[in-house]
Design a protein around this motif. Structure first.
Motif, PDB file in Angstrom:
ATOM      1  N   CYS A  54       2.893   3.020   3.043  1.00 38.78           N
ATOM      2  CA  CYS A  54       2.612   2.276   1.806  1.00 38.78           C
ATOM      3  C   CYS A  54       3.588   1.151   1.515  1.00 38.78           C
ATOM      4  O   CYS A  54       4.093   1.037   0.394  1.00 38.78           O
ATOM      5  N   PRO A  55       3.881   0.285   2.461  1.00 33.57           N
ATOM      6  CA  PRO A  55       4.856  -0.776   2.188  1.00 33.57           C
ATOM      7  C   PRO A  55       4.429  -1.711   1.063  1.00 33.57           C
ATOM      8  O   PRO A  55       5.273  -2.208   0.321  1.00 33.57           O
ATOM      9  N   GLY A  56       3.124  -1.930   0.892  1.00 36.57           N
ATOM     10  CA  GLY A  56       2.650  -2.801  -0.181  1.00 36.57           C
ATOM     11  C   GLY A  56       2.868  -2.219  -1.561  1.00 36.57           C
ATOM     12  O   GLY A  56       2.824  -2.920  -2.556  1.00 36.57           O
ATOM     13  N   GLN A  57       3.113  -0.934  -1.612  1.00 40.38           N
ATOM     14  CA  GLN A  57       3.403  -0.260  -2.879  1.00 40.38           C
ATOM     15  C   GLN A  57       4.891   0.071  -2.984  1.00 40.38           C
ATOM     16  O   GLN A  57       5.506  -0.127  -4.015  1.00 40.38           O
ATOM     17  N   CYS A  58       5.474   0.570  -1.900  1.00 48.80           N
ATOM     18  CA  CYS A  58       6.821   1.133  -1.962  1.00 48.80           C
ATOM     19  C   CYS A  58       7.924   0.199  -1.484  1.00 48.80           C
ATOM     20  O   CYS A  58       9.099   0.509  -1.668  1.00 48.80           O
ATOM     21  N   ALA A  59       7.587  -0.916  -0.865  1.00 47.82           N
ATOM     22  CA  ALA A  59       8.603  -1.877  -0.443  1.00 47.82           C
ATOM     23  C   ALA A  59       8.446  -3.208  -1.176  1.00 47.82           C
ATOM     24  O   ALA A  59       9.148  -4.165  -0.871  1.00 47.82           O
ATOM     25  N   TRP A  60       7.499  -3.289  -2.137  1.00 49.42           N
ATOM     26  CA  TRP A  60       7.378  -4.504  -2.924  1.00 49.42           C
ATOM     27  C   TRP A  60       8.645  -4.658  -3.754  1.00 49.42           C
ATOM     28  O   TRP A  60       9.164  -3.659  -4.238  1.00 49.42           O
ATOM     29  N   PRO A  61       9.202  -5.794  -3.880  1.00 46.86           N
ATOM     30  CA  PRO A  61       8.699  -7.135  -3.613  1.00 46.86           C
ATOM     31  C   PRO A  61       9.061  -7.700  -2.236  1.00 46.86           C
ATOM     32  O   PRO A  61       8.912  -8.891  -2.005  1.00 46.86           O
ATOM     33  N   PHE A  62       9.512  -6.837  -1.318  1.00 44.75           N
ATOM     34  CA  PHE A  62       9.868  -7.302   0.029  1.00 44.75           C
ATOM     35  C   PHE A  62       8.698  -7.216   1.002  1.00 44.75           C
ATOM     36  O   PHE A  62       8.845  -7.540   2.175  1.00 44.75           O
ATOM     37  N   HIS A  63       7.559  -6.762   0.541  1.00 43.24           N
ATOM     38  CA  HIS A  63       6.353  -6.651   1.355  1.00 43.24           C
ATOM     39  C   HIS A  63       5.184  -7.130   0.509  1.00 43.24           C
ATOM     40  O   HIS A  63       5.214  -7.016  -0.717  1.00 43.24           O
ATOM     41  N   GLN A  64       4.158  -7.649   1.144  1.00 42.00           N
ATOM     42  CA  GLN A  64       2.951  -8.094   0.432  1.00 42.00           C
ATOM     43  C   GLN A  64       2.396  -6.939  -0.394  1.00 42.00           C
ATOM     44  O   GLN A  64       2.240  -5.838   0.124  1.00 42.00           O
ATOM     45  N   PRO A  65       2.105  -7.137  -1.679  1.00 39.60           N
ATOM     46  CA  PRO A  65       1.604  -6.039  -2.509  1.00 39.60           C
ATOM     47  C   PRO A  65       0.174  -5.646  -2.143  1.00 39.60           C
ATOM     48  O   PRO A  65      -0.596  -6.453  -1.619  1.00 39.60           O
ATOM     49  N   ILE A  66      -0.160  -4.393  -2.425  1.00 36.75           N
ATOM     50  CA  ILE A  66      -1.527  -3.922  -2.204  1.00 36.75           C
ATOM     51  C   ILE A  66      -2.458  -4.536  -3.243  1.00 36.75           C
ATOM     52  O   ILE A  66      -3.549  -4.994  -2.927  1.00 36.75           O
ATOM     53  N   TYR A  67      -2.017  -4.528  -4.501  1.00 35.23           N
ATOM     54  CA  TYR A  67      -2.823  -5.018  -5.616  1.00 35.23           C
ATOM     55  C   TYR A  67      -2.084  -6.131  -6.333  1.00 35.23           C
ATOM     56  O   TYR A  67      -0.900  -6.328  -6.133  1.00 35.23           O
ATOM     57  N   GLY A  68      -2.800  -6.808  -7.191  1.00 36.59           N
ATOM     58  CA  GLY A  68      -2.183  -7.824  -8.026  1.00 36.59           C
ATOM     59  C   GLY A  68      -2.046  -9.156  -7.316  1.00 36.59           C
ATOM     60  O   GLY A  68      -2.600  -9.376  -6.242  1.00 36.59           O
ATOM     61  N   PRO A  69      -1.274 -10.051  -7.919  1.00 35.55           N
ATOM     62  CA  PRO A  69      -1.072 -11.382  -7.344  1.00 35.55           C
ATOM     63  C   PRO A  69      -0.505 -11.287  -5.925  1.00 35.55           C
ATOM     64  O   PRO A  69       0.371 -10.468  -5.656  1.00 35.55           O
TER      65      PRO A  69
END
Length: 174
Positions: A54-69
């Motif tokens: 789940c990097p888009g959830q758990c490594a945000w803002p260093f990874h592209q997010p799953i949801y949102g902008p």
């Protein structure tokens, strides 16, 4: 025991239920643990590897997010998206463990889904933060990495804002 047990999951370990809206958890022993005839409770933290699961959830803002902008991800301050993401999650869970170690401390909302010191401020890392924007962070001029905290030996980190009950707002380091 006056300790918090911390478990960090390796990148090659898959944890069942990891991506179910959490990047780690904290809790405490269900009963007392006996050591040398004395009863103790203990607190623990578990943080999953945020780059492999789940990097888009758990490594945000260093990874592209799953949801949102879908803004470009920030540069990780230690050049390791997984570990820098784990630092964010560990800091958040540490704040929750310190203020609510046994489920009867400081939190808002229902006991089965509490908002704690850091979880009350999701995605807020600096002043000016809003959905999809971590805030006006410091930027390392050499690496372009975003951060809000300085550590030992010149290390830089990104840690979450904490809810400040005296102002009823999220308090940030920058």
């Amino acid at each position: 025991m006056n300790a918090i047990n911390v478990v960090l999951t390796s990148s090659d370990v898959t944890v069942d239920g990891f991506c179910m809206s959490r990047c780690g958890t904290h809790g405490s022993s269900k009963g007392n643990v006996q050591v040398k005839g004395k009863n103790y409770k203990f607190a623990y933290i578990w943080v999953g590897n945020s780059e492999t699961q789940c990097p888009g959830q758990c490594a945000w803002p260093f990874h592209q997010p799953i949801y949102g902008p879908q803004n470009p991800p920030l540069v990780a301050p230690n050049q390791d998206v997984g570990m820098d993401g784990m630092v964010i999650n560990l800091a958040s869970l540490l704040a929750g463990t310190v203020t609510n170690p046994f489920g009867n401390g400081y939190y808002q909302g229902p006991v089965d889904a509490p908002l704690e010191a850091a979880s009350a401020c999701p995605g807020v890392y600096a002043k000016g933060a809003f959905l999809g924007y971590a805030g006006d962070l410091l930027v390392d001029p050499t690496t372009g990495a975003s951060y809000n905290a300085n550590g030992a030996n010149g290390r830089k980190y990104l840690v979450p804002a904490l809810f400040d009950p005296s102002t009823s707002s999220c308090a940030t380091l920058v």
